[in-house]
Design a protein around this motif. Structure first.
Motif, mmCIF file in Angstrom:
data_model
loop_
_atom_site.group_PDB
_atom_site.id
_atom_site.type_symbol
_atom_site.label_atom_id
_atom_site.label_comp_id
_atom_site.label_asym_id
_atom_site.label_seq_id
_atom_site.Cartn_x
_atom_site.Cartn_y
_atom_site.Cartn_z
ATOM 1 N N GLY A 177 0.788 -1.223 0.000
ATOM 2 C CA GLY A 177 0.000 0.000 0.000
ATOM 3 C C GLY A 177 0.817 1.269 0.000
ATOM 4 O O GLY A 177 0.268 2.362 -0.188
ATOM 5 N N MET A 178 2.133 1.176 0.210
ATOM 6 C CA MET A 178 3.007 2.342 0.207
ATOM 7 C C MET A 178 3.620 2.519 -1.175
ATOM 8 O O MET A 178 3.890 1.545 -1.894
ATOM 9 N N LYS A 246 6.751 -5.624 -0.838
ATOM 10 C CA LYS A 246 5.373 -5.484 -1.297
ATOM 11 C C LYS A 246 4.960 -4.036 -1.543
ATOM 12 O O LYS A 246 3.794 -3.763 -1.852
ATOM 13 N N ALA A 247 5.909 -3.101 -1.417
ATOM 14 C CA ALA A 247 5.613 -1.707 -1.758
ATOM 15 C C ALA A 247 5.527 -1.558 -3.270
ATOM 16 O O ALA A 247 5.933 -2.441 -4.031
ATOM 17 N N SER A 248 4.992 -0.446 -3.720
ATOM 18 C CA SER A 248 4.938 -0.128 -5.146
ATOM 19 C C SER A 248 5.957 0.969 -5.449
ATOM 20 O O SER A 248 6.279 1.777 -4.576
ATOM 21 N N TYR A 249 6.422 1.006 -6.706
ATOM 22 C CA TYR A 249 7.562 1.862 -7.029
ATOM 23 C C TYR A 249 7.375 2.649 -8.316
ATOM 24 O O TYR A 249 6.862 2.134 -9.324
ATOM 25 N N TRP A 250 7.798 3.905 -8.258
ATOM 26 C CA TRP A 250 8.035 4.726 -9.442
ATOM 27 C C TRP A 250 9.545 4.784 -9.649
ATOM 28 O O TRP A 250 10.287 5.085 -8.711
ATOM 29 N N LEU A 251 9.993 4.506 -10.867
ATOM 30 C CA LEU A 251 11.419 4.515 -11.180
ATOM 31 C C LEU A 251 11.726 5.769 -11.993
ATOM 32 O O LEU A 251 11.304 5.891 -13.159
ATOM 33 N N GLY A 279 1.398 11.072 -6.092
ATOM 34 C CA GLY A 279 1.005 10.549 -4.795
ATOM 35 C C GLY A 279 2.004 9.641 -4.120
ATOM 36 O O GLY A 279 1.629 8.838 -3.255
ATOM 37 N N ALA A 280 3.294 9.744 -4.464
ATOM 38 C CA ALA A 280 4.305 8.933 -3.779
ATOM 39 C C ALA A 280 4.350 9.291 -2.302
ATOM 40 O O ALA A 280 4.141 10.443 -1.914
ATOM 41 N N PHE A 317 11.093 20.776 0.661
ATOM 42 C CA PHE A 317 9.772 21.033 0.072
ATOM 43 C C PHE A 317 8.964 19.739 0.010
ATOM 44 O O PHE A 317 7.772 19.711 0.324
ATOM 45 N N ALA A 318 9.632 18.656 -0.426
ATOM 46 C CA ALA A 318 8.948 17.368 -0.547
ATOM 47 C C ALA A 318 8.376 16.932 0.794
ATOM 48 O O ALA A 318 7.238 16.456 0.882
ATOM 49 N N VAL A 319 9.162 17.100 1.844
ATOM 50 C CA VAL A 319 8.693 16.731 3.183
ATOM 51 C C VAL A 319 7.526 17.618 3.606
ATOM 52 O O VAL A 319 6.566 17.160 4.234
ATOM 53 N N SER A 320 7.588 18.892 3.244
ATOM 54 C CA SER A 320 6.501 19.810 3.601
ATOM 55 C C SER A 320 5.198 19.440 2.902
ATOM 56 O O SER A 320 4.128 19.871 3.338
ATOM 57 N N LYS A 321 5.278 18.640 1.843
ATOM 58 C CA LYS A 321 4.084 18.178 1.132
ATOM 59 C C LYS A 321 3.599 16.826 1.658
ATOM 60 O O LYS A 321 2.687 16.228 1.095
ATOM 61 N N GLY A 322 4.243 16.342 2.722
ATOM 62 C CA GLY A 322 3.794 15.107 3.347
ATOM 63 C C GLY A 322 4.556 13.872 2.954
ATOM 64 O O GLY A 322 4.247 12.773 3.428
ATOM 65 N N MET A 323 5.556 13.991 2.077
ATOM 66 C CA MET A 323 6.371 12.834 1.724
ATOM 67 C C MET A 323 7.492 12.634 2.736
ATOM 68 O O MET A 323 7.806 13.535 3.516
#
Length: 553
Positions: A177-178, A246-251, A279-280, A317-323
């Motif tokens: 699910g991640m 079992k996570a999903s990945y964008w490469l 949505g990563a 910035f990425a962390v500030s967006k919740g990642m």
């Protein structure tokens, strides 16, 4: 005076055109944009929006795309090609050798700056060490409770067990699910190597993007990202199991391994913003940057303050967006330049150093602190003799923080899967608090030390009902080769037993199943190899916690 400054800027841009063909153009504002914060679905996926909602993060002005008319006017100045845009920096990346166009761009009233871009050099590339007979490697074997392991880890057991990843797997958390975005130099043969068969069979590869060439072809490029991905998503039973299979990945390819241009930093910004938009949840960056080909543009140590290098600012910035951002510390510890690079200096990134199979810091792991005094690296994981995929279809060992980072990143995915209502920074704080040097960190080598993701999960579960077990005695204490104790369990649960030395380093772990309303005698043996001294015994389960200081004589 302003006219003189503008003239010098325009002259500089024209001269630069003789040497550079890629530029970073920053706009002054987002006036005239058709996008609004009230309609984020026009530029963010539903998953990206939901991530913000889950963590009470509002959509803000720097989420809005750049003003389309500004882009059109820049492209209309001459022979100019758009590479990509940046929402977070209100900027675009272009390619051109047209000096007249560059001068015209500088004169546009909405343009704040024009910067030629070159890639930072990596001080030390990750070095690869391979051998045919992996049985010669110094790898720990699973505990006597082998039947309780979730996977047949083979020689990859040590790198997972060191940080409690096997414990997370046994509890049912393997990253499902991640979504993890891997930003790297290429993913050679990921589409054909058997170590990734399960990812393809279960549709866990969500997609690819190449921000170097502008297409989606990443499987013919560098092998570095292939090895990185195997530390998280790889699966060959008895050989290698990644920390989040079992996570999903964008490469996402952002690094051009054959060139020395700063444009890789801008590529990374584009990749991170893309990861945000789809949505990563987590970013892994096993890359590090410090110097330019053009020495006049080099970053000094003083620049590594988390707020200067563009890639580091973007990481925050990425962390500030919740990642959640995980990155390698770098491999320069044994060189004249021994510091961390960027984005390892980013304030909110979890920066990972490298230890060997025994938990001792490696000589190559880059050192902190950051220039503004932050503890870096934050944590460490195995980066010497890490088990990774080989290009021939099997496995090999590799050295580098490029591998300690994804080993940790995959465990982050498992921890967040187990605690889906927590924010990224709550996950971050629990990982730090679980590390073996949390109470006495150093700011240059280990940071807070080796994390224990099982303990981090307990920390995050403190709001649940936990039975603090008392009146349970360990016997004998002091012990020599073994000890025993009795625990009662009101429910069916699996408990994790861990033994840590006085420095907080885990020296033993095992799993035990307990039945409802049961009295369990737990016997721990084969401990004669431990040094004399004080140890902390902890037993944690879904509904109980027990700790006791014991002595090895």
């Amino acid at each position: 005076m302003k006219k003189m400054v503008f003239f010098l800027l325009a002259l500089s841009v024209c001269v630069s055109a003789m040497a550079y063909d890629k530029y970073w153009i920053v706009f002054k504002d987002k006036n005239g944009t058709p996008f609004t914060v009230n309609n984020p679905s026009a530029f963010l996926s539903q998953r990206a929006i939901q991530r913000r909602v889950n963590q009470n993060i509002p959509v803000t002005q720097n989420d809005l795309p750049v003003t389309p008319m500004y882009v059109q006017l820049v492209l209309a100045t001459g022979n100019v090609n758009l590479r990509y845009t940046s929402r977070w920096f209100n900027a675009i990346s272009i390619q051109t050798t047209d000096a007249n166009a560059l001068a015209a761009i500088s004169a546009l009233p909405f343009v704040q700056s024009v910067q030629p871009v070159m890639r930072y050099k990596r001080p030390n590339d990750d070095y690869i060490e391979t051998f045919n007979n992996l049985s010669n490697a110094k790898q720990a074997s699973p505990s006597k409770n082998k039947e309780l392991l979730a996977y047949n880890y083979g020689p990859s057991f040590n790198q997972i067990n060191m940080i409690g990843g096997d414990c997370m797997h046994f509890m049912g958390y393997s990253g499902e699910g991640m979504v993890v975005a891997v930003l790297d130099a290429g993913f050679y043969k990921v589409d054909s190597l058997p170590v990734f068969d399960s990812l393809w069979a279960n549709h866990q590869i969500l997609g690819t993007r190449d921000f170097v060439t502008g297409d989606t072809m990443v499987f013919e490029d560098h092998w570095h990202g292939t090895m990185v991905l195997s530390c998280m998503g790889g699966y060959l039973s008895g050989q290698i199991v990644g920390t989040s299979p079992k996570a999903s990945y964008w490469l996402l390819r952002t690094e051009d391994a054959d060139t020395e241009f700063l444009v890789e930093e801008d590529n990374w910004v584009a990749g991170a913003e893309f990861a945000d938009s789809v949505g990563a949840d987590i970013l892994n960056t096993s890359l590090g940057y410090t110097t330019f080909d053009d020495n006049s543009m080099n970053h000094s140590y003083q620049d590594l303050d988390g707020n200067t290098c563009r890639i580091s600012v973007a990481s925050d910035f990425a962390v500030s967006k919740g990642m959640f951002a995980v990155c390698s510390a770098g491999n320069s510890g044994a060189s004249v330049w021994y510091h961390i690079g960027a984005p390892a200096d980013a304030d909110s990134a979890l920066t990972v150093g490298a230890v060997d199979a025994g938990g001792v810091i490696t000589n190559f792991s880059s050192r902190g602190p950051s220039a503004d005094g932050d503890i870096k690296p934050n944590v460490c994981a195995q980066g010497r003799d890490a088990i990774v995929s080989s290009m021939g279809g099997g496995i090999q060992t590799a050295n580098g923080t490029s591998f300690s980072s994804p080993i940790t990143c995959g465990a982050v995915a498992c921890l967040w899967q187990a605690n889906p209502t927590m924010t990224n920074m709550e996950i971050y704080d629990a990982i730090i608090k679980s590390a073996h040097k949390y109470n006495f960190p150093d700011d240059s080598l280990y940071g807070y030390g080796i994390p224990d993701f099982c303990m981090a999960n307990i920390i995050l579960s403190q709001s649940k009902t936990i039975n603090l077990v008392e009146n349970t005695h360990v016997y004998p204490n002091p012990f020599n080769k073994s000890f025993s104790f009795v625990l009662e369990s009101a429910t069916n649960q699996m408990v994790i037993l861990e033994l840590k030395d006085i420095s907080g380093k885990k020296v033993y772990s095992a799993f035990y199943n307990m039945s409802e309303n049961s009295v369990n005698t737990i016997e721990v043996g084969n401990l004669s190899h431990l040094d004399r001294g004080i140890y902390m015994l902890t037993v944690t389960g879904n509904e109980l916690f027990y700790s006791k200081k014991i002595v090895k004589e």
